[in-house]
Design a protein around this motif. Sequence first.
Motif, mmCIF file in Angstrom:
data_model
loop_
_atom_site.group_PDB
_atom_site.id
_atom_site.type_symbol
_atom_site.label_atom_id
_atom_site.label_comp_id
_atom_site.label_asym_id
_atom_site.label_seq_id
_atom_site.Cartn_x
_atom_site.Cartn_y
_atom_site.Cartn_z
ATOM 1 N N SER A 52 41.435 38.699 21.938
ATOM 2 C CA SER A 52 41.825 37.303 22.165
ATOM 3 C C SER A 52 43.335 37.142 22.141
ATOM 4 O O SER A 52 43.917 36.478 23.003
ATOM 5 C CB SER A 52 41.176 36.397 21.110
ATOM 6 O OG SER A 52 39.764 36.466 21.223
ATOM 7 N N LEU A 100 44.998 38.758 25.242
ATOM 8 C CA LEU A 100 44.729 38.040 26.485
ATOM 9 C C LEU A 100 45.492 36.728 26.555
ATOM 10 O O LEU A 100 45.962 36.328 27.615
ATOM 11 C CB LEU A 100 43.227 37.784 26.625
ATOM 12 C CG LEU A 100 42.387 39.035 26.900
ATOM 13 C CD1 LEU A 100 40.902 38.708 26.868
ATOM 14 C CD2 LEU A 100 42.772 39.630 28.245
ATOM 15 N N LEU A 147 41.891 45.620 33.149
ATOM 16 C CA LEU A 147 40.974 44.496 33.337
ATOM 17 C C LEU A 147 41.152 43.889 34.721
ATOM 18 O O LEU A 147 40.183 43.574 35.415
ATOM 19 C CB LEU A 147 41.221 43.418 32.262
ATOM 20 C CG LEU A 147 40.664 43.677 30.868
ATOM 21 C CD1 LEU A 147 40.799 42.428 30.016
ATOM 22 C CD2 LEU A 147 39.208 44.096 30.933
ATOM 23 N N PRO A 205 36.742 44.291 38.022
ATOM 24 C CA PRO A 205 35.912 43.140 37.641
ATOM 25 C C PRO A 205 34.785 43.524 36.688
ATOM 26 O O PRO A 205 34.399 42.722 35.826
ATOM 27 C CB PRO A 205 35.347 42.661 38.983
ATOM 28 C CG PRO A 205 36.311 43.148 40.000
ATOM 29 C CD PRO A 205 36.850 44.445 39.478
ATOM 30 N N THR A 218 36.151 43.464 33.302
ATOM 31 C CA THR A 218 36.368 42.080 32.888
ATOM 32 C C THR A 218 35.061 41.455 32.426
ATOM 33 O O THR A 218 35.014 40.763 31.399
ATOM 34 C CB THR A 218 36.947 41.268 34.059
ATOM 35 O OG1 THR A 218 38.133 41.904 34.540
ATOM 36 C CG2 THR A 218 37.289 39.856 33.606
ATOM 37 N N GLU A 219 34.001 41.720 33.155
ATOM 38 C CA GLU A 219 32.714 41.139 32.792
ATOM 39 C C GLU A 219 32.214 41.707 31.462
ATOM 40 O O GLU A 219 31.675 40.977 30.634
ATOM 41 C CB GLU A 219 31.703 41.416 33.909
ATOM 42 C CG GLU A 219 30.443 40.588 33.790
ATOM 43 C CD GLU A 219 29.474 40.891 34.912
ATOM 44 O OE1 GLU A 219 29.942 41.376 35.968
ATOM 45 O OE2 GLU A 219 28.265 40.657 34.718
ATOM 46 N N THR A 238 34.066 42.749 29.058
ATOM 47 C CA THR A 238 34.880 42.132 28.013
ATOM 48 C C THR A 238 34.438 40.701 27.751
ATOM 49 O O THR A 238 34.419 40.234 26.604
ATOM 50 C CB THR A 238 36.363 42.161 28.417
ATOM 51 O OG1 THR A 238 36.732 43.499 28.748
ATOM 52 C CG2 THR A 238 37.237 41.655 27.291
ATOM 53 N N LEU A 239 34.047 40.021 28.837
ATOM 54 C CA LEU A 239 33.537 38.657 28.675
ATOM 55 C C LEU A 239 32.315 38.637 27.775
ATOM 56 O O LEU A 239 32.206 37.826 26.844
ATOM 57 C CB LEU A 239 33.193 38.085 30.056
ATOM 58 C CG LEU A 239 32.583 36.687 30.094
ATOM 59 C CD1 LEU A 239 33.538 35.681 29.482
ATOM 60 C CD2 LEU A 239 32.237 36.299 31.517
ATOM 61 N N LEU A 240 31.409 39.561 28.011
ATOM 62 C CA LEU A 240 30.204 39.634 27.173
ATOM 63 C C LEU A 240 30.564 40.011 25.738
ATOM 64 O O LEU A 240 29.962 39.519 24.785
ATOM 65 C CB LEU A 240 29.221 40.647 27.758
ATOM 66 C CG LEU A 240 28.635 40.279 29.117
ATOM 67 C CD1 LEU A 240 27.651 41.330 29.595
ATOM 68 C CD2 LEU A 240 27.974 38.905 29.061
ATOM 69 N N LEU A 291 33.307 39.241 24.113
ATOM 70 C CA LEU A 291 33.838 38.075 23.410
ATOM 71 C C LEU A 291 32.745 37.045 23.137
ATOM 72 O O LEU A 291 32.754 36.387 22.100
ATOM 73 C CB LEU A 291 34.975 37.442 24.221
ATOM 74 C CG LEU A 291 36.318 38.162 24.137
ATOM 75 C CD1 LEU A 291 37.433 37.268 24.630
ATOM 76 C CD2 LEU A 291 36.605 38.609 22.722
ATOM 77 N N ALA A 292 31.809 36.916 24.076
ATOM 78 C CA ALA A 292 30.695 35.992 23.843
ATOM 79 C C ALA A 292 29.917 36.443 22.614
ATOM 80 O O ALA A 292 29.569 35.630 21.744
ATOM 81 C CB ALA A 292 29.784 35.948 25.064
#
Lengths: 260, 260
Positions: free
Chosen positions: A99, A102, A131, A135, A138-139, A141-143, A145-146
């Motif tokens: 976090s 980014l 990242l 893509p 990135t995805e 990493t998105l998961l 953080l979720a």
Amino acid sequence: MPIAPGHYMNALHIPIAHLLDTIGRLAYFKGWRADQLARVAAEAHQVALAKNERLAAKGGLLDALYVVISGQMRLFIPLPSNMERVIRLVGQGESLGESCVLLGDPCPYDIIASKASHLLRIDALTYRRELRTDPVLTERTLLLLARRLLDTLRETEICAQRTGVQKVACYLLQFRPQGAETQFEMRLPARKRDIAGQLGLSQETFSRVLAFLVRQGAIHMKGNLIRVNNAAGLATLNPTGCYREPEACEKLIQVNAPVG
Amino acid sequence: MPIAPGHYMNALHIPIAHLLDTIGRLAYFKGWRADQLARVAAEAHQVALAKNERLAAKGGLLDALYVVISGQMRLFIPLPSNMERVIRLVGQGESLGESCVLLGDPCPYDIIASKASHLLRIDALTYRRELRTDPVLTERTLLLLARRLLDTLRETEICAQRTGVQKVACYLLQFRPQGAETQFEMRLPARKRDIAGQLGLSQETFSRVLAFLVRQGAIHMKGNLIRVNNAAGLATLNPTGCYREPEACEKLIQVNAPVG
DNA sequence: CGTGTCGTTGAGCGCTTTCAACCCTGGTGG
DNA sequence: CCACCAGGGTTGAAAGCGCTCAACGACACG
């Protein structure tokens, strides 16, 4: 064993030749492409930390992503009264700092090695470049953080409980395996003092609550190993001022249906 | 005003022709491409909620992303003793539900409309499809979750404070604008009861702490409007059991240097 | 002018913290 | 082999702080 000050945070412990294999086995890099791993292995630095050595301070800049190769890091918010509110314990193969890197925000917690540790430091520029150019990454990493956000909310739920008994019960029940109805064993993932800090309790209160649960027969404890005897009973345990007067507890045990 | 049950959650308040303009102005959709907005406007449903109506329950499934068009939603963890630990207050132009939709996890909190509200419901499939087909959108969402994680950690820090006075002080100081050294004004973003739930306090304690701060001269309060007189002093205020005995406080005010 | 929501105030209890001393274990060095 | 020490954990006594329940006041709305 103390390390000479100049030795801190720049030791090279793993030969370059083996570094690629080592990090490839870490959970964090599961699913990365070979070329991405190779670039990271080539550009990242290794960091060695002695026990209790600080990696970053709350409010300071955190300009790199870190992955724990070995050891354990403790992320916590320092409080007046020298207490620590532990946010997260980061073990082998886990990462920290996404976090901040980014968003370029200051670090929201202190970061200290709770054991002698070995980290991989991925520069912010390197991290963001990987990242940006992939893509899929990135995805992932998105998961990540979720997932971390939901984990944090679970911690919040535990800390929101009013009594220490409820907090500890919620905490222990987290570790219940699928299908384990009433009984299961677990091992505390850190010093009791740090677990207490994670629950928003003093180590003394944590100790007292555990002792209370043992007296009630709800759990059995041997060092860091805990066996939960009655998972359902844990959640409904009444904290009736009982962990202050051992003899009063004995009576209660006999009045209520014994849990063991 | 109660709404007929059948009317809940499926009312169409904005004509299709205007929907595109309406959502295009929401903060959440800032930077979206025209074709993406068009698809969302065409496929999303509108949801109308009466005050205190529930959108989702803790532990239930949340299979859509929601964006608040108007009104306010309250996300909270229900506690024994009918208290609520407020996680987040979601206002106009903000979204909720990303983590659950992305991971397919059960909802970690109850979601209730704290005012009569109007939401845009974006189906999980639609949402994931848009993310999958546009790396830019994925990256935006990544930053959104990173921001939300840091916000959650800030809440954690507030709640970790030992005394109510410290919690309220931390909370109020969040709203200090850049460059405002000692004085600033702010408006509480919700009912005091919900703010209290966000700080992990009962509404009574929150009220008492505010009254104490007013007596100390640290703040001035008129309804939801609060003026902070001494930002630096807030952080260092001593909670010495003072908000129980008004007359004892008066003495303290005269002994210590007056803050006003 | 009732009614419901929201906020405030009072009194008492109970839980947690704090500070202190003590125990236990593992590692170290004589 | 044993004395010593440091770190981690446990236990005790006292006091502080917040919660609970209750009643009251302010205000908007119909």
